[in-house]
Design a protein around this motif. Sequence first.
Motif, mmCIF file in Angstrom:
data_model
loop_
_atom_site.group_PDB
_atom_site.id
_atom_site.type_symbol
_atom_site.label_atom_id
_atom_site.label_comp_id
_atom_site.label_asym_id
_atom_site.label_seq_id
_atom_site.Cartn_x
_atom_site.Cartn_y
_atom_site.Cartn_z
ATOM 1 N N LEU A 107 -7.001 -0.438 -18.858
ATOM 2 C CA LEU A 107 -5.695 -1.106 -18.874
ATOM 3 C C LEU A 107 -5.857 -2.622 -18.901
ATOM 4 O O LEU A 107 -5.072 -3.326 -19.545
ATOM 5 C CB LEU A 107 -4.882 -0.683 -17.654
ATOM 6 N N ASP A 108 -6.863 -3.143 -18.216
ATOM 7 C CA ASP A 108 -7.103 -4.588 -18.214
ATOM 8 C C ASP A 108 -7.495 -5.063 -19.605
ATOM 9 O O ASP A 108 -7.125 -6.166 -20.017
ATOM 10 C CB ASP A 108 -8.200 -4.926 -17.201
ATOM 11 N N ALA A 147 -3.016 -16.454 -10.917
ATOM 12 C CA ALA A 147 -3.264 -15.101 -10.405
ATOM 13 C C ALA A 147 -4.463 -14.452 -11.063
ATOM 14 O O ALA A 147 -5.088 -13.557 -10.479
ATOM 15 C CB ALA A 147 -2.024 -14.225 -10.621
ATOM 16 N N ALA A 148 -4.823 -14.880 -12.263
ATOM 17 C CA ALA A 148 -5.980 -14.299 -12.940
ATOM 18 C C ALA A 148 -7.280 -14.614 -12.225
ATOM 19 O O ALA A 148 -8.232 -13.833 -12.286
ATOM 20 C CB ALA A 148 -6.050 -14.795 -14.385
ATOM 21 N N GLY A 149 -7.338 -15.768 -11.565
ATOM 22 C CA GLY A 149 -8.578 -16.153 -10.898
ATOM 23 C C GLY A 149 -9.632 -16.656 -11.853
ATOM 24 O O GLY A 149 -10.782 -16.849 -11.466
ATOM 25 N N LEU A 150 -9.258 -16.878 -13.126
ATOM 26 C CA LEU A 150 -10.203 -17.370 -14.127
ATOM 27 C C LEU A 150 -9.557 -18.506 -14.904
ATOM 28 O O LEU A 150 -8.342 -18.508 -15.129
ATOM 29 C CB LEU A 150 -10.597 -16.254 -15.106
ATOM 30 N N SER A 151 -10.363 -19.435 -15.350
ATOM 31 C CA SER A 151 -9.874 -20.540 -16.171
ATOM 32 C C SER A 151 -9.816 -20.109 -17.631
ATOM 33 O O SER A 151 -10.697 -19.380 -18.101
ATOM 34 C CB SER A 151 -10.798 -21.744 -16.023
ATOM 35 N N HIS A 164 -6.328 -9.648 -16.041
ATOM 36 C CA HIS A 164 -5.107 -9.429 -16.810
ATOM 37 C C HIS A 164 -4.117 -8.546 -16.046
ATOM 38 O O HIS A 164 -2.903 -8.793 -16.077
ATOM 39 C CB HIS A 164 -5.464 -8.813 -18.162
ATOM 40 N N LEU A 165 -4.635 -7.531 -15.369
ATOM 41 C CA LEU A 165 -3.751 -6.698 -14.569
ATOM 42 C C LEU A 165 -3.133 -7.503 -13.432
ATOM 43 O O LEU A 165 -1.959 -7.320 -13.087
ATOM 44 C CB LEU A 165 -4.504 -5.493 -13.993
ATOM 45 N N ARG A 166 -3.892 -8.385 -12.854
ATOM 46 C CA ARG A 166 -3.366 -9.186 -11.750
ATOM 47 C C ARG A 166 -2.267 -10.128 -12.252
ATOM 48 O O ARG A 166 -1.264 -10.362 -11.545
ATOM 49 C CB ARG A 166 -4.490 -9.961 -11.075
ATOM 50 N N MET A 167 -2.438 -10.654 -13.434
ATOM 51 C CA MET A 167 -1.377 -11.492 -13.998
ATOM 52 C C MET A 167 -0.121 -10.666 -14.282
ATOM 53 O O MET A 167 1.003 -11.110 -14.021
ATOM 54 C CB MET A 167 -1.868 -12.157 -15.288
#
Length: 812
Positions: free
Chosen positions: A490-491, A548-552, A520-523
């Motif tokens: 899903l991500d 929310a992604a935790g990534l740049s 992506h799921l967190r976003m």
Amino acid sequence: MSLAQVHYISAAPGDAEKTAGRFTAVGPGVSQALLAEIEPLVGYALPDGASDRPADAELRSLPQAFTYAALSDGSRLVGRTAPARSEGPAPVRFHAHAVHIPSGVPLPGDRLPVEAWRSPHWVSVTPVGGALPDPLGALPPGPAPVREGLDDFAVSRGPWLAAVLADLRRASEEAPAGGPVVLVERQNADVARWLGLAAVTLPRDSVERLTFTTYTRRPGSSALRVVGALPEDAAAAREAGLRVHVCADRPPVDGTPDMWARTAARVWRSRAPELFQEARELPGDPFAAGPLAVIALCNGVALGPEERAAAAGWAAERPYALDAERIGRLVEALASPGIDDRTGSEFDAVGRLFGALDGRCPASVTAPLAAMLVTEAVRGGNGSLELPRRDAFVGPDGEAIAGVLGPEILTELESGAGGARPVARTVQLLRVARLLGVNGTELLPGVVDRLAPALLAEASEEPGPPAFAPALLELLDEQFDVRTALLGALDRIAPAAPGAVARFLERVALPFTGTQALPHLRMCAEVPGAMTTLGRDRTAVWHRVLRAAGLSPFAEPLVLRTAVGLVWEDRAPTVEEARMLLEAATSDAHRAAGTWARLVDAALGAPADTEDATALAHDLLRAFPQEIGGRERAALQLLDLCRDLRTGAPEPGWAEQVRTLRDRAEPLEPAVQERAFTALVERLLAPDRPGAELYDFVRSDDAELIAAYDRAARAEPTRTRLRTHPAYAADCFTHWTAHPHAGPAWTTTAAALLDEVLRPAVRAMTAEAVAEVEETVGRTGSSGRANAFRDWNRSRALGRLGRRIAGRVRRG
């Protein structure tokens, strides 16, 4: 016990003294008011075609009316009306013999009324001399018990059995609706047998409420609850709106929806009426199908799927009501391999029964139910079943069922039909595979890759949580490897369909709080709360979702695509938002994420009065020179040219370039075209316009561009400049008269502008200003053009002026 007797005899046909019957003997305690009630109850009418002077054999074949009635004072009446011949050759009479049962007094021996059907007490003559009959102390039953022969009768009436029992049950209620139930038989003795069936089948209090007569000619006027009739009276009963069962005709086609009655009918056809009393000893509604179905199954009576479901459902709600022996027999009957008509509701009920018995009974008792459930889950496709626990299949039983079903599960999971297979089916197969210890590790990646998009597709078909959600969450809770693989799939889907994933997560709360990154799921999970909190500030929502992604986006550009898709799913960003996005990430990140196309949409979709759209177009052409092509590139270049036309020095040939880019950008957005045309014509109307550009413009004879020029020339800024700047008015006169041989679009427009725009402006000038205009026209043009201006200024006929201007220009 003292029961008063009543004798009644009808008048003979042709009797001159009496036209109706009369009471010939009445016991003590029966009032005249009660006699008035009793008389219509014991009345009698010959069947159609019967002789009023029958022979002895015919007399014996005439129907007898055996009646049980409730009277207004709470007392009851049991009696028989039978044909009897008067002395000598007189015609037949009808004699009624009845007993009056006071309120609250049972029949002798606590018998039911129907048991007196063949009692030897009934007589066909009045006591000699009309002597007052003695009260009865006993009412002996017939020579054989009422139950005798009922099994054979029930089997012979099998097609009618369930429907009649259903109506008899309703007729026995405390306040039944409608008129009497009509039982049509050729022999009134068979009506009595129906009442005997009811006496065995129904509870005692229901039977005692069931008033009846075995024979009447007028069913529609009867106050009794059940009446017997001959076939010739069936039509009249139907016309009266009564429930009529013609048991002497062809069997009915439609069955009854009354499940209790269907179960009771099967018990009778199995010749096991003793089961009714056994069922009445179980708790619950006496007319619920469950208790009777349980007892029937425990005693080997074959039932249909609805009745079996009722038995399983009842036992699931009351597992304490059955002893170990009955539970074992019930399980054996429900799980019988000979049953091939099970339904989904039956399996659901069996699942509930298994859940109620699991842990209460030994696994050896419930193992057949467990095997039945998992077999149905695999072969029947019932996705709503409650599956047993893993320890329900320990030992040889588990190995046996796994050996049978395991290959079937793996074959179906491996098939490429996962996209067309319902989600609930895939989830069920995965759960059963784990339940039976089937190893499907190698198949798991392909299974979840097909399952993930199917989840989104099915969830989008209707609002609210999808039906498969509970089973899916149980699967993810049970199997860590499936959860990890499915969340990862899903991500991976989310960047391409972030809106669909976000809506799915709103309906199904997937557990992704573990150690998996799943940016992506967190976003997708964050966006609903962000929009609720931040409202229409999409820029703020975008920043919050991206965090929310935790990534740049510099490290993982795809999070940029997901965030943009979540915030601007069904629309393009505004120009301001697009410039923010362009500044927030490098062109390389937008290029990798594919979000540069959203920025292009923002520039091309901006309203015509948006100032920053041209600057955004300029930046996009520089940032994505290889990605932007075709129509979009030409449209952006057109916007970029607008920027140069208004703020810079465009390369020569810009009038022609506008036309070229417009054609390349077809179909061009109306706002972009409006902006480009406006920028072009404003530049062409400027005092410092290059003559070559205007010449190219005029010679193009482009109707759309010339129309835009006409609108701009008529606008108030141009009119004001014409009135206040003689040099500008002279310049416009020179150019609007300089191309008499241009195309029709320009010729028509120039003539209209001279007459409708320039003339009012010149007339509003002072004489000195008009002289300055004339002097400027002569200085920048020729003396002939100056004379033309003087003539034009004096002339009111534009046609004559045009001819003069053309002649002087040619001479010049």
